[in-house]
Design a protein around this motif. Structure first.
Motif, PDB file in Angstrom:
ATOM      1  N   PRO A  22       0.804  -1.235   0.000  1.00 27.05           N
ATOM      2  CA  PRO A  22       0.000   0.000   0.000  1.00 27.05           C
ATOM      3  C   PRO A  22       0.830   1.276   0.000  1.00 27.05           C
ATOM      4  CG  PRO A  22      -0.213  -1.181   2.103  1.00 27.05           C
ATOM      5  CD  PRO A  22       0.528  -2.082   1.182  1.00 27.05           C
ATOM      6  N   ASP A  23       2.069   1.220   0.556  1.00 28.62           N
ATOM      7  CA  ASP A  23       2.895   2.438   0.569  1.00 28.62           C
ATOM      8  C   ASP A  23       3.297   2.850  -0.845  1.00 28.62           C
ATOM      9  OD1 ASP A  23       4.351   0.004   0.627  1.00 28.62           O
ATOM     10  OD2 ASP A  23       6.208   1.108   1.053  1.00 28.62           O
ATOM     11  N   LYS A  24       3.265   1.919  -1.805  1.00 31.19           N
ATOM     12  CA  LYS A  24       3.547   2.236  -3.222  1.00 31.19           C
ATOM     13  C   LYS A  24       2.279   2.044  -4.052  1.00 31.19           C
ATOM     14  CE  LYS A  24       7.963   3.170  -2.827  1.00 31.19           C
ATOM     15  NZ  LYS A  24       8.440   4.560  -3.048  1.00 31.19           N
ATOM     16  N   LEU A  25       1.140   2.201  -3.403  1.00 27.96           N
ATOM     17  CA  LEU A  25      -0.171   2.071  -4.062  1.00 27.96           C
ATOM     18  C   LEU A  25      -0.294   0.750  -4.823  1.00 27.96           C
ATOM     19  CD1 LEU A  25      -0.801   5.769  -5.233  1.00 27.96           C
ATOM     20  CD2 LEU A  25      -1.169   4.710  -3.021  1.00 27.96           C
ATOM     21  N   SER A  59      -7.194   1.483   1.414  1.00 26.62           N
ATOM     22  CA  SER A  59      -8.443   2.026   0.861  1.00 26.62           C
ATOM     23  C   SER A  59      -8.196   2.868  -0.379  1.00 26.62           C
ATOM     24  CB  SER A  59      -9.131   2.869   1.930  1.00 26.62           C
ATOM     25  OG  SER A  59      -8.234   3.871   2.351  1.00 26.62           O
ATOM     26  N   LYS A  60      -6.926   3.136  -0.693  1.00 22.72           N
ATOM     27  CA  LYS A  60      -6.658   4.124  -1.740  1.00 22.72           C
ATOM     28  C   LYS A  60      -6.506   3.513  -3.131  1.00 22.72           C
ATOM     29  CE  LYS A  60      -3.551   8.032  -2.449  1.00 22.72           C
ATOM     30  NZ  LYS A  60      -2.440   8.814  -1.916  1.00 22.72           N
ATOM     31  N   SER A  61      -5.900   2.335  -3.178  1.00 20.88           N
ATOM     32  CA  SER A  61      -5.491   1.845  -4.495  1.00 20.88           C
ATOM     33  C   SER A  61      -5.738   0.346  -4.667  1.00 20.88           C
ATOM     34  CB  SER A  61      -3.990   2.135  -4.672  1.00 20.88           C
ATOM     35  OG  SER A  61      -3.547   1.752  -5.944  1.00 20.88           O
ATOM     36  N   VAL A  63      -4.357  -1.132  -7.836  1.00 19.20           N
ATOM     37  CA  VAL A  63      -2.966  -1.181  -8.301  1.00 19.20           C
ATOM     38  C   VAL A  63      -2.738   0.080  -9.144  1.00 19.20           C
ATOM     39  CG1 VAL A  63      -1.372  -2.320  -9.904  1.00 19.20           C
ATOM     40  CG2 VAL A  63      -2.747  -3.716  -8.342  1.00 19.20           C
ATOM     41  N   ALA A  64      -1.717   0.886  -8.777  1.00 16.10           N
ATOM     42  CA  ALA A  64      -1.462   2.142  -9.499  1.00 16.10           C
ATOM     43  C   ALA A  64      -0.498   1.945 -10.663  1.00 16.10           C
ATOM     44  CB  ALA A  64      -0.939   3.205  -8.544  1.00 16.10           C
ATOM     45  N   GLY A  65      -0.434   0.725 -11.198  1.00 12.08           N
ATOM     46  CA  GLY A  65       0.356   0.517 -12.421  1.00 12.08           C
ATOM     47  C   GLY A  65       1.575  -0.334 -12.193  1.00 12.08           C
ATOM     48  N   ALA A  66       2.306  -0.531 -13.288  1.00  8.81           N
ATOM     49  CA  ALA A  66       3.612  -1.173 -13.183  1.00  8.81           C
ATOM     50  C   ALA A  66       4.518  -0.248 -12.383  1.00  8.81           C
ATOM     51  CB  ALA A  66       4.182  -1.400 -14.578  1.00  8.81           C
ATOM     52  N   ASP A  67       5.567  -0.814 -11.780  1.00  9.55           N
ATOM     53  CA  ASP A  67       6.440  -0.010 -10.924  1.00  9.55           C
ATOM     54  C   ASP A  67       7.378   0.839 -11.786  1.00  9.55           C
ATOM     55  OD1 ASP A  67       8.493   0.976  -9.233  1.00  9.55           O
ATOM     56  OD2 ASP A  67       7.948  -0.536  -7.748  1.00  9.55           O
ATOM     57  N   ILE A  68       7.113   2.151 -11.805  1.00  8.10           N
ATOM     58  CA  ILE A  68       7.851   3.072 -12.682  1.00  8.10           C
ATOM     59  C   ILE A  68       9.330   3.120 -12.314  1.00  8.10           C
ATOM     60  CG2 ILE A  68       7.990   5.497 -13.428  1.00  8.10           C
ATOM     61  CD1 ILE A  68       4.887   5.604 -12.783  1.00  8.10           C
ATOM     62  N   SER A  69       9.652   2.869 -11.047  1.00 11.02           N
ATOM     63  CA  SER A  69      11.066   2.950 -10.633  1.00 11.02           C
ATOM     64  C   SER A  69      11.905   1.834 -11.263  1.00 11.02           C
ATOM     65  CB  SER A  69      11.180   2.911  -9.111  1.00 11.02           C
ATOM     66  OG  SER A  69      10.820   1.635  -8.631  1.00 11.02           O
ATOM     67  N   GLU A 250      10.764  12.192  -9.741  1.00 10.71           N
ATOM     68  CA  GLU A 250      11.201  13.469  -9.156  1.00 10.71           C
ATOM     69  C   GLU A 250      10.022  14.384  -8.843  1.00 10.71           C
ATOM     70  OE1 GLU A 250      14.099  14.941 -11.975  1.00 10.71           O
ATOM     71  OE2 GLU A 250      15.626  13.482 -11.306  1.00 10.71           O
ATOM     72  N   LYS A 251       8.811  13.878  -9.055  1.00  8.58           N
ATOM     73  CA  LYS A 251       7.565  14.609  -8.776  1.00  8.58           C
ATOM     74  C   LYS A 251       7.524  15.954  -9.490  1.00  8.58           C
ATOM     75  CE  LYS A 251       7.214  12.273  -4.267  1.00  8.58           C
ATOM     76  NZ  LYS A 251       6.353  11.157  -4.611  1.00  8.58           N
ATOM     77  N   ARG A 252       7.840  15.951 -10.799  1.00  5.26           N
ATOM     78  CA  ARG A 252       7.739  17.172 -11.609  1.00  5.26           C
ATOM     79  C   ARG A 252       7.091  16.830 -12.948  1.00  5.26           C
ATOM     80  NH1 ARG A 252      11.420  16.608 -15.669  1.00  5.26           N
ATOM     81  NH2 ARG A 252      13.238  15.319 -15.246  1.00  5.26           N
TER      82      ARG A 252
HETATM   83  N1  COA Z   1       5.200   2.943  -9.726  1.00  9.02           N
HETATM   84  C1  COA Z   1       6.031   3.188  -8.688  1.00  9.02           C
HETATM   85  N2  COA Z   1       5.676   3.899  -7.617  1.00  9.02           N
HETATM   86  C2  COA Z   1       4.422   4.375  -7.580  1.00  9.02           C
HETATM   87  C3  COA Z   1       3.503   4.174  -8.622  1.00  9.02           C
HETATM   88  C4  COA Z   1       3.943   3.402  -9.726  1.00  9.02           C
HETATM   89  N3  COA Z   1       3.131   3.131 -10.759  1.00  9.02           N
HETATM   90  N4  COA Z   1       2.338   4.786  -8.303  1.00  9.02           N
HETATM   91  C5  COA Z   1       2.537   5.342  -7.098  1.00  9.02           C
HETATM   92  N5  COA Z   1       3.779   5.102  -6.660  1.00  9.02           N
HETATM   93  C6  COA Z   1       4.395   5.517  -5.392  1.00  9.02           C
HETATM   94  C7  COA Z   1       4.764   6.993  -5.425  1.00  9.02           C
HETATM   95  O1  COA Z   1       6.030   7.156  -6.052  1.00  9.02           O
HETATM   96  C8  COA Z   1       4.784   7.303  -3.953  1.00  9.02           C
HETATM   97  O2  COA Z   1       5.988   6.785  -3.408  1.00  9.02           O
HETATM   98  P1  COA Z   1       6.817   7.669  -2.301  1.00  9.02           P
HETATM   99  O3  COA Z   1       5.850   7.810  -1.157  1.00  9.02           O
HETATM  100  O4  COA Z   1       7.998   6.788  -1.978  1.00  9.02           O
HETATM  101  O5  COA Z   1       7.147   8.978  -2.959  1.00  9.02           O
HETATM  102  C9  COA Z   1       3.661   6.428  -3.391  1.00  9.02           C
HETATM  103  O6  COA Z   1       3.438   5.408  -4.342  1.00  9.02           O
HETATM  104  C10 COA Z   1       2.361   7.196  -3.198  1.00  9.02           C
HETATM  105  O7  COA Z   1       2.019   7.806  -4.454  1.00  9.02           O
HETATM  106  P2  COA Z   1       1.767   9.395  -4.633  1.00  9.02           P
HETATM  107  O8  COA Z   1       2.034   9.737  -6.064  1.00  9.02           O
HETATM  108  O9  COA Z   1       2.508  10.159  -3.589  1.00  9.02           O
HETATM  109  O10 COA Z   1       0.189   9.464  -4.308  1.00  9.02           O
HETATM  110  P3  COA Z   1      -0.844  10.558  -4.828  1.00  9.02           P
HETATM  111  O11 COA Z   1      -2.094  10.341  -4.055  1.00  9.02           O
HETATM  112  O12 COA Z   1      -0.230  11.918  -4.823  1.00  9.02           O
HETATM  113  O13 COA Z   1      -1.106  10.182  -6.368  1.00  9.02           O
HETATM  114  C11 COA Z   1      -1.528   8.677  -8.208  1.00  9.02           C
HETATM  115  C12 COA Z   1      -1.729   8.972  -6.704  1.00  9.02           C
HETATM  116  C13 COA Z   1      -2.073   7.284  -8.466  1.00  9.02           C
HETATM  117  C14 COA Z   1      -2.323   9.717  -9.042  1.00  9.02           C
HETATM  118  C15 COA Z   1      -0.026   8.759  -8.566  1.00  9.02           C
HETATM  119  O14 COA Z   1       0.694   7.949  -7.635  1.00  9.02           O
HETATM  120  C16 COA Z   1       0.316   8.297  -9.945  1.00  9.02           C
HETATM  121  O15 COA Z   1       0.101   9.021 -10.902  1.00  9.02           O
HETATM  122  N6  COA Z   1       0.895   7.075 -10.078  1.00  9.02           N
HETATM  123  C17 COA Z   1       1.375   6.559 -11.314  1.00  9.02           C
HETATM  124  C18 COA Z   1       0.237   6.079 -12.174  1.00  9.02           C
HETATM  125  C19 COA Z   1       0.780   5.590 -13.516  1.00  9.02           C
HETATM  126  O16 COA Z   1       1.321   6.340 -14.305  1.00  9.02           O
HETATM  127  N7  COA Z   1       0.618   4.296 -13.763  1.00  9.02           N
HETATM  128  C20 COA Z   1       1.027   3.690 -14.988  1.00  9.02           C
HETATM  129  C21 COA Z   1       2.416   3.174 -14.861  1.00  9.02           C
HETATM  130  S1  COA Z   1       2.924   2.409 -16.373  1.00  9.02           S
END
Ligand code: COA
Length: 259
Positions: A22-25, A59-61, A63-69, A250-252
């Motif tokens: 959940p910390d990485k959604l 409660s938030k997510s 799955v917010a996608g593949a891991d971008i890192s 880099e959150k930009r």
């Molecule tokens: N990959 C890696 N890390 C992710 C991630 C992803 N797809 N989605 C969220 N995270 C991480 C964030 O980097 C953050 O990590 P940190 O706390 O170490 O900085 C943590 O999860 C919480 O996300 P955050 O962006 O701070 O939450 P938010 O409420 O401001 O925004 C989203 C929520 C879903 C709008 C935003 O996280 C987002 O746009 N995620 C990427 C979605 C995406 O592009 N998915 C497709 C990938 S191919």
């Protein structure tokens, strides 16, 4: 089977798989993909499992996608491999499972998360769910079957718009688009999924498995998925993807140059 990033439970024949980052959604890193692959194997082979639910922790997510890192170190061939492995190990395996696998979407279902839900046999969502394919924000396209499965449920125009704008839609719109079967209050989500599965679990299992195989046989070819994998991989050869993924981390805002 011990999992690090999944929680699993088996109750009344329903196997619940909860992605637990959940910390990485609940983003899909390599480990989550491997564990999901193993959990889906359990669905295939454990005779006590009659059906499965996939959901996300917190409660938030969902799955917010593949891991971008994990994107920055990949070149075009490795990008292609990422998509192919994921599709073969998890997404195709879910879609072709001989038992029902449904998605209970409890929050963000973005990118690979939306694709994971779409690979399930159908989707139940909470009112707080948000769906989207925001890969273009990163200089990327869907690579876990999104270009193929979204068009099947939502139609060509809506798939084009959702994937090209990267915009998120809420649960009510997702239901109107045909992505979601029903929308319920967050606290009722898992009960609703279990209630539907208890009906399905009371039917003849071999008939259910033939229903899944027959419905999947409708107009289903591998060529589109292979094409998506190739195009997904090509994005990893661009400067734009490096810029998009770096900007996210880099959150930009990204500065795309079309290179
Ligand atoms: N990959 C890696 N890390 C992710 C991630 C992803 N797809 N989605 C969220 N995270 C991480 C964030 O980097 C953050 O990590 P940190 O706390 O170490 O900085 C943590 O999860 C919480 O996300 P955050 O962006 O701070 O939450 P938010 O409420 O401001 O925004 C989203 C929520 C879903 C709008 C935003 O996280 C987002 O746009 N995620 C990427 C979605 C995406 O592009 N998915 C497709 C990938 S191919």
């Amino acid at each position: 089977m011990p999992y690090q990033l999944l929680l699993t439970s088996l109750e009344n024949g329903v196997f619940t798989i909860t992605i637990n980052r959940p910390d990485k959604l609940n983003a899909l890193n390599t480990r989550v993909i491997e564990e999901l692959s193993t959990a889906v194997e359990e669905v295939y082979h454990n005779p006590e499992i009659k059906s499965a639910i996939i959901t996300g922790a917190g409660s938030k997510s969902f799955v917010a996608g593949a891991d971008i890192s994990e994107f920055l170190q990949l070149d075009a061939l490795q990008g292609e491999e990422l998509a192919r492995r994921g599709q073969q190990m998890v997404f195709d395996k879910i879609e072709n499972a001989p038992k029902p696998v449904i998605a209970a979407v409890n929050g963000f279902a973005l990118g690979g998360g939306c694709e994971l839900a779409l690979a399930c046999h159908f989707i139940i969502a909470s009112e707080t769910a948000r769906f989207g394919q925001p890969e273009v924000n990163l200089g990327l396209i869907p690579g876990y079957g999104g270009t193929q499965r979204l068009v099947q449920v939502a139609g060509k125009g809506r798939a084009m718009q959702l994937i090209m704008t990267g915009e998120l839609i809420n649960a009510a719109d997702a239901m109107q688009y045909g992505i979601v079967n029903s929308v319920v209050k967050p606290e009722e989500l898992l009960d609703k999924a279990k209630e539907i599965l208890s009906v399905i679990n009371s039917k003849a299992p071999l008939a259910i498995s033939r229903v899944i195989a027959s419905i999947n046989a409708f107009d289903h070819t591998q060529a589109g998925y292979d094409y998506e994998i190739k195009k997904f991989g090509e994005c990893f050869g661009t400067e734009d993807l490096k810029e998009g993924a770096t900007a996210f981390l880099e959150k930009r805002k990204p500065n795309f140059k079309g290179k």
